[in-house]
Every structure is written in C-alpha cells, then in structure tokens.
Write a protein that holds these residues in place. Structure first.
Motif, PDB file in Angstrom:
ATOM      1  N   TYR A  67       0.834  -1.203   0.000  1.00  0.00           N
ATOM      2  CA  TYR A  67       0.000   0.000   0.000  1.00  0.00           C
ATOM      3  C   TYR A  67       0.872   1.258   0.000  1.00  0.00           C
ATOM      4  CZ  TYR A  67      -3.197   3.575   1.677  1.00  0.00           C
ATOM      5  OH  TYR A  67      -3.915   4.724   1.821  1.00  0.00           O
ATOM      6  N   CYS A  70       2.569   1.682  -3.442  1.00  0.00           N
ATOM      7  CA  CYS A  70       1.604   2.141  -4.452  1.00  0.00           C
ATOM      8  C   CYS A  70       1.215   3.591  -4.223  1.00  0.00           C
ATOM      9  CB  CYS A  70       0.366   1.263  -4.446  1.00  0.00           C
ATOM     10  SG  CYS A  70       0.673  -0.391  -5.076  1.00  0.00           S
ATOM     11  N   ILE A  74       1.880   6.321  -7.123  1.00  0.00           N
ATOM     12  CA  ILE A  74       0.705   6.678  -7.905  1.00  0.00           C
ATOM     13  C   ILE A  74       0.125   8.034  -7.514  1.00  0.00           C
ATOM     14  CG2 ILE A  74      -1.673   5.975  -8.400  1.00  0.00           C
ATOM     15  CD1 ILE A  74      -0.759   3.101  -8.124  1.00  0.00           C
TER      16      ILE A  74
END
Length: 108
Positions: A67, A70, A74
């Motif tokens: 998590y 990412c 992102i």
C-alpha cells in the motif's frame, strides 16, 4: 466563509469512506502474503515489508508495505490528472523548503 465550510464538509464526506475501505483492507490482509518482492529489502525496511508475516522469507510482502509503495508511486500522477497538484510554475515561484531561496528585489 460559507463556501469554505461547504468545501470542508464535502471533503469529509468523500474521504471517510476511503479511509474505511483502507482500514478494512488492512484488517482483511493482516498476516497474509499479498506479493512476492523481486528483491530483499534493506534491513531497516524489513520490519515494514514483512510485518505480521510468518516465516523468514523476506521477499514476502505484507499489505501495508505494498500500500505504501503504491501510494508513493501513484499519488502524484492522480493529483496531476485530477488537477489537484500545484503547477510547476507555482511550485518554482514559491521556493519552499528544498527549492532555491527567493531573490531579493533590487534597490537603487
């Protein structure tokens, strides 16, 4: 003043379900291997990448580590697509903590 209050209320309405979803993922995937890393993380990161996992295979990846990876990779792109990130010109003009110091004006 009323518009800013409405903005903060709307922001809260949209963010609370997202936090609830993330917390449910944390509890659902706690102690489960969710990915296999192609590398062995550095020793000071292994506690996070192997959090609550059984065994000694440090290429196993926990949900919290995936998590974080990412989110870090992102987040900027999503902010740019949605128009929430400040423009490069504004960032450059503001200077900031890591930017160059603002230039002083010329006095005659």
């Amino acid at each position: 003043a009323k518009c800013s209050l409405v903005f903060y209320i709307a922001k809260g309405i949209f963010t609370l379900p997202i936090y609830d979803l993330v917390l449910s993922f944390f509890s659902r995937f706690d102690g489960r291997v969710v990915a296999k890393l192609p590398f062995i993380p550095l020793s000071y990161i292994q506690g996070l990448s192997h959090r609550n996992l059984l065994g000694e295979d440090y290429t196993d990846c926990s949900f919290i580590f995936l998590y974080i990876l990412c989110t870090m990779s992102i987040r900027q792109n999503i902010q740019k697509m949605l128009g929430l990130a400040p423009s490069r010109a504004a960032t450059k003009q503001a200077g900031g903590f890591l930017g160059p110091p603002p230039q002083a004006g010329k006095f005659s």
